[in-house]
Design a protein around this motif. Structure first.
Motif, PDB file in Angstrom:
ATOM      1  N   THR A 144     -25.300 -64.525 122.593  1.00  0.00           N
ATOM      2  CA  THR A 144     -25.098 -64.528 121.429  1.00  0.00           C
ATOM      3  C   THR A 144     -23.495 -64.419 121.345  1.00  0.00           C
ATOM      4  N   ASP A 218     -27.128 -60.020 115.041  1.00  0.00           N
ATOM      5  CA  ASP A 218     -27.158 -60.193 116.213  1.00  0.00           C
ATOM      6  C   ASP A 218     -28.606 -60.438 116.714  1.00  0.00           C
ATOM      7  N   GLU A 221     -29.375 -63.820 115.657  1.00  0.00           N
ATOM      8  CA  GLU A 221     -29.028 -64.788 116.415  1.00  0.00           C
ATOM      9  C   GLU A 221     -29.899 -64.917 117.568  1.00  0.00           C
ATOM     10  N   THR A 224     -32.802 -66.960 117.170  1.00  0.00           N
ATOM     11  CA  THR A 224     -32.727 -68.448 117.088  1.00  0.00           C
ATOM     12  C   THR A 224     -32.828 -68.911 118.474  1.00  0.00           C
TER      13      THR A 224
END
Length: 418
Positions: A144, A218, A221, A224
């Motif tokens: 990340t 975080d 992310e 994703t």
């Protein structure tokens, strides 16, 4: 003398209060329930469109469904039947669906013994209990923008369609539970969780904060990277009533949930108190100290400096972390714990010691539980064996004490500036 029923384990505890004691009850706002919520899958095109986009034979599809472990009070008996009926309506068979228990760093347990999982799930579907330390079944996906290496369960990543089923409520440093968190943390490798959780010491890593919470962002992310397709999340009030059920894209589900959760659990507080008696909220929120500690975070926010927080939590499974217990053996004060953290040492499990330590430098923390008193002392908490006697003795010493009783401290979030 008056009495108050506190949530404690599965049976509760009757707290006797001496006449004349200045008591303020603090609990989440009451919400009227208009109807029993359900998802109208008949109008849903999301799953259909995903299946079409995959361009695979129905018989070749695989679906992974992430569910929480026993420490999370998710109403699976309500959520899963309709979801599975919807999935099966496309011609998908039982053997094409795998459930993944999102344990995070919790110790994996045999799926068939898990009482929180409905029997029809255990009888008809494959269930995999995630182990964050099993490197064979963990896949590296990248890093990340905050430097967190992303490792997610390999078998879950191999599924064509990925779904997370859980509950959304306040989380004391991740802002909120639910959304992608069930996968981004629950099905992650230990390295991912460790790096992400180091962000818990930042000021903005707190309950009911999403946009400026670095730890939560975080997590988003990480989510994703996992390519999570859908979330089915419930919202329950402090009395376990089902308020809302949301289905769809993970980000959209969480964005819809946040204002509802805030209205249920953000609580206006007019002033701080000398003593705060904080029930974690009963089972499973007080299944162990590892889970119940969240109540202390919220209670400390409304306690005067040098005041006292009394955590009321059965802790039928003890501390919940042997690593936490072993870590604490080398310390004699919370200041030593903070000093070690400042030297760059941070571990999952022992991070509970750090969360307690930050609070204990400002006030005292006592624990009324079923835990062995020597273990409680070794964790630098002071054990209270008889809560009623303790309250009476405290009142006799100072009849002007201001006392707050938080009936659901894990999910009662003091509203700042109220």
């Amino acid at each position: 003398m008056k009495s108050i029923h506190l949530k404690y384990g599965k049976d509760g505890y009757i707290l006797g209060l001496p006449d004349g004691l200045n008591i303020t009850l603090i609990h989440p706002p009451f919400q009227k329930i208009s109807e029993f919520p359900k998802v109208n899958y008949e109008d849903d095109q999301l799953l259909k469109n995903k299946i079409l986009d995959l361009k695979k034979n129905i018989s070749d599809l695989s679906i992974g469904i992430s569910i929480n472990d026993k420490t999370r009070p998710v109403p699976y008996q309500h959520l899963l039947p309709d979801l599975l009926k919807h999935i099966h309506s496309f011609g998908i068979d039982n053997h094409q669906i795998t459930f993944f228990i999102a344990n995070g760093t919790h110790i994996p347990e045999e799926p068939k013994t898990q009482t929180h999982i409905p029997d029809f799930i255990k009888a008809n579907y494959e269930i995999i209990s995630h182990n964050c330390d099993n490197r064979t079944n963990i896949q590296y996906l990248g890093v990340t923008s905050r430097g967190t290496p992303v490792f997610i369960n390999r078998l879950f990543m191999n599924c064509d369609i990925k779904i997370a089923v859980g509950n959304i409520e306040p989380h004391h440093f991740a802002g909120y539970s639910g959304g992608v968190k069930s996968v981004a943390i629950g099905l992650a490798g230990r390295e991912t969780i460790l790096k992400n959780h180091k962000l818990l010491v930042t000021d903005e890593a707190k309950a009911c904060n999403f946009l400026t919470n670095p730890l939560r962002q975080d997590i988003e992310e990480i989510g994703t990277f996992s390519s999570l397709d859908f979330c089915l999340n419930s919202i329950k009030d402090s009395e376990n009533n089902l308020i809302q059920v949301l289905w769809g894209n993970p980000s959209e589900v969480l964005n819809k949930a946040i204002p509802i959760v805030d209205s249920l659990f953000l609580t206006k507080i007019k002033h701080k108190f000398d003593v705060v008696i904080a029930s974690a909220g009963g089972y499973p929120k007080d299944i162990n100290l590892y889970q119940a500690q969240k109540a202390v975070t919220n209670a400390a926010k409304i306690t005067k400096k040098s005041g006292l927080v009394v955590l009321v939590a059965e802790c039928r499974e003890g501390s919940g972390s042997l690593a936490y217990e072993n870590y604490m053996k080398k310390f004699s004060s919370p200041f030593e714990i903070i000093q070690e953290y400042e030297q760059g040492k941070f571990e999952i499990g022992p991070h509970k010691a750090l969360q307690f330590a930050f609070i204990q430098t400002q006030l005292k923390v006592g624990l009324f539980s079923s835990m062995d008193t020597e273990i409680v002392k070794s964790l630098l908490l002071f054990p209270i064996s008889n809560l009623n006697n303790y309250i009476n003795e405290m009142f006799l010493l100072n009849k002007n004490l201001s006392v707050a009783i938080m009936t659901d401290a894990v999910i009662t979030i003091p509203k700042e500036g109220a």
